[in-house]
Scaffold this motif. Structure first.
Motif, PDB file in Angstrom:
ATOM      1  N   GLN A 137       0.649  -1.248   0.077  1.00 41.96           N
ATOM      2  CA  GLN A 137       0.003   0.128   0.047  1.00 41.96           C
ATOM      3  C   GLN A 137       0.832   1.132  -0.037  1.00 41.96           C
ATOM      4  N   ASP A 138       1.781   1.098   0.791  1.00 42.41           N
ATOM      5  CA  ASP A 138       2.888   2.573   0.877  1.00 42.41           C
ATOM      6  C   ASP A 138       3.454   2.603  -0.561  1.00 42.41           C
ATOM      7  N   ASP A 139       3.843   1.526  -1.211  1.00 40.50           N
ATOM      8  CA  ASP A 139       4.589   1.496  -2.572  1.00 40.50           C
ATOM      9  C   ASP A 139       3.214   2.372  -3.561  1.00 40.50           C
ATOM     10  N   LYS A 140       2.089   1.900  -3.547  1.00 38.31           N
ATOM     11  CA  LYS A 140       0.984   2.442  -4.266  1.00 38.31           C
ATOM     12  C   LYS A 140       0.703   3.848  -4.027  1.00 38.31           C
ATOM     13  N   ASP A 141       0.863   4.263  -2.666  1.00 34.21           N
ATOM     14  CA  ASP A 141       0.485   5.681  -2.310  1.00 34.21           C
ATOM     15  C   ASP A 141       1.914   6.722  -2.872  1.00 34.21           C
ATOM     16  N   ARG A 142       2.841   5.850  -2.555  1.00 36.16           N
ATOM     17  CA  ARG A 142       4.136   6.536  -3.227  1.00 36.16           C
ATOM     18  C   ARG A 142       4.066   6.908  -4.758  1.00 36.16           C
ATOM     19  N   GLN A 143       3.595   5.987  -5.523  1.00 38.75           N
ATOM     20  CA  GLN A 143       3.629   6.102  -6.688  1.00 38.75           C
ATOM     21  C   GLN A 143       2.499   6.764  -7.232  1.00 38.75           C
ATOM     22  N   GLY A 144       1.529   6.934  -6.667  1.00 42.61           N
ATOM     23  CA  GLY A 144       0.014   7.784  -6.934  1.00 42.61           C
ATOM     24  C   GLY A 144       0.689   9.079  -6.512  1.00 42.61           C
ATOM     25  N   ALA A 145       1.460   9.464  -5.641  1.00 46.09           N
ATOM     26  CA  ALA A 145       2.021  10.830  -5.215  1.00 46.09           C
ATOM     27  C   ALA A 145       2.817  11.300  -6.319  1.00 46.09           C
ATOM     28  N   VAL A 146       3.767  10.424  -6.864  1.00 45.75           N
ATOM     29  CA  VAL A 146       4.442  10.720  -8.007  1.00 45.75           C
ATOM     30  C   VAL A 146       3.661  11.207  -9.225  1.00 45.75           C
ATOM     31  N   GLN A 147       2.922  10.227  -9.393  1.00 43.87           N
ATOM     32  CA  GLN A 147       2.180  10.315 -10.576  1.00 43.87           C
ATOM     33  C   GLN A 147       1.407  11.881 -10.638  1.00 43.87           C
ATOM     34  N   GLY A 148       0.745  12.291  -9.457  1.00 42.57           N
ATOM     35  CA  GLY A 148       0.101  13.399  -9.271  1.00 42.57           C
ATOM     36  C   GLY A 148       1.202  14.662  -9.451  1.00 42.57           C
ATOM     37  N   VAL A 149       2.169  14.537  -8.824  1.00 43.96           N
ATOM     38  CA  VAL A 149       3.382  15.588  -9.085  1.00 43.96           C
ATOM     39  C   VAL A 149       3.689  15.838 -10.529  1.00 43.96           C
ATOM     40  N   VAL A 150       3.649  14.538 -11.077  1.00 41.75           N
ATOM     41  CA  VAL A 150       4.273  14.833 -12.613  1.00 41.75           C
ATOM     42  C   VAL A 150       3.215  15.271 -13.253  1.00 41.75           C
ATOM     43  N   LYS A 151       1.833  14.870 -13.186  1.00 41.40           N
ATOM     44  CA  LYS A 151       0.578  15.385 -13.880  1.00 41.40           C
ATOM     45  C   LYS A 151       0.752  17.031 -13.661  1.00 41.40           C
ATOM     46  N   LYS A 152       0.486  17.541 -12.374  1.00 43.14           N
ATOM     47  CA  LYS A 152       0.452  18.719 -12.037  1.00 43.14           C
ATOM     48  C   LYS A 152       1.641  19.401 -12.752  1.00 43.14           C
ATOM     49  N   GLY A 153       2.853  18.933 -12.724  1.00 42.43           N
ATOM     50  CA  GLY A 153       4.092  19.645 -13.414  1.00 42.43           C
ATOM     51  C   GLY A 153       3.817  20.072 -14.634  1.00 42.43           C
ATOM     52  N   LEU A 154       3.361  18.723 -15.502  1.00 42.37           N
ATOM     53  CA  LEU A 154       2.986  18.856 -16.916  1.00 42.37           C
ATOM     54  C   LEU A 154       2.006  19.943 -17.255  1.00 42.37           C
ATOM     55  N   TRP A 155       0.891  19.701 -16.563  1.00 42.04           N
ATOM     56  CA  TRP A 155      -0.113  20.761 -16.435  1.00 42.04           C
ATOM     57  C   TRP A 155       0.346  22.213 -16.565  1.00 42.04           C
ATOM     58  N   ALA A 156       1.438  22.574 -15.382  1.00 48.01           N
ATOM     59  CA  ALA A 156       2.033  23.806 -15.153  1.00 48.01           C
ATOM     60  C   ALA A 156       2.742  24.332 -16.312  1.00 48.01           C
ATOM     61  N   GLY A 157       3.562  23.063 -16.637  1.00 49.67           N
ATOM     62  CA  GLY A 157       4.387  23.301 -17.903  1.00 49.67           C
ATOM     63  C   GLY A 157       3.456  23.890 -19.372  1.00 49.67           C
ATOM     64  N   LEU A 158       2.615  23.343 -19.393  1.00 52.97           N
ATOM     65  CA  LEU A 158       1.770  23.445 -20.566  1.00 52.97           C
ATOM     66  C   LEU A 158       0.848  24.834 -20.324  1.00 52.97           C
ATOM     67  N   ALA A 159       0.551  25.166 -19.216  1.00 54.53           N
ATOM     68  CA  ALA A 159      -0.147  26.418 -19.048  1.00 54.53           C
ATOM     69  C   ALA A 159       0.931  27.695 -19.338  1.00 54.53           C
ATOM     70  N   LEU A 160       2.195  27.525 -18.712  1.00 51.96           N
ATOM     71  CA  LEU A 160       3.174  28.414 -18.897  1.00 51.96           C
ATOM     72  C   LEU A 160       3.461  28.603 -20.217  1.00 51.96           C
ATOM     73  N   MET A 161       3.631  27.390 -21.292  1.00 49.90           N
ATOM     74  CA  MET A 161       3.814  27.391 -22.595  1.00 49.90           C
ATOM     75  C   MET A 161       2.726  28.379 -23.208  1.00 49.90           C
ATOM     76  N   GLY A 162       1.614  27.914 -22.906  1.00 46.96           N
ATOM     77  CA  GLY A 162       0.395  28.712 -23.369  1.00 46.96           C
ATOM     78  C   GLY A 162       0.341  30.027 -23.225  1.00 46.96           C
ATOM     79  N   TYR A 163       0.697  30.570 -21.927  1.00 44.56           N
ATOM     80  CA  TYR A 163       0.579  32.079 -21.631  1.00 44.56           C
ATOM     81  C   TYR A 163       1.823  32.485 -22.470  1.00 44.56           C
ATOM     82  N   ALA A 164       2.868  31.653 -22.520  1.00 46.19           N
ATOM     83  CA  ALA A 164       4.069  32.318 -23.427  1.00 46.19           C
ATOM     84  C   ALA A 164       3.815  32.553 -24.966  1.00 46.19           C
TER      85      ALA A 164
END
Length: 94
Positions: free
Chosen positions: A57-84
């Motif tokens: 369960q800890d591995d799954k939670d850790r994996q989910g947290a990493v995926q969440g950070v990566v997704k949010k990072g990608l959306w932030a990057g896309l938003a920044l590129m869109g704004y640029a």
């Protein structure tokens, strides 16, 4: 078989039995005690199963947290590129 030999063999057998009983006592010390102050072999097994489930369960939670950070990072990057891109287009149209 002479009487002395029988006694010797019985003594060796008794000594071996004592050694086995001592080994069993040593092994049983590794296990937690149940309500009757006896080794809880099943509880020991269940404890390890619980540890394994928690680790999975800890591995799954850790994996989910990493995926969440990566997704949010990608959306932030896309938003920044869109704004640029938006600012670039605005400057070109002036």
């Amino acid at each position: 078989m002479p009487y002395n030999e029988v006694l010797d063999k019985l003594k060796k057998l008794s000594d071996t039995q004592d050694e086995i009983l001592e080994l069993l006592k040593d092994i049983s010390r590794a296990f937690p005690r149940n309500d009757f102050d006896e080794p809880d072999y099943d509880g020991h097994r269940k404890y390890h199963q619980q540890l394994i489930r928690k680790a999975i369960q800890d591995d799954k939670d850790r994996q989910g947290a990493v995926q969440g950070v990566v997704k949010k990072g990608l959306w932030a990057g896309l938003a920044l590129m869109g704004y640029a891109l938006w600012e670039y287009i605005k400057d070109r149209l002036k």
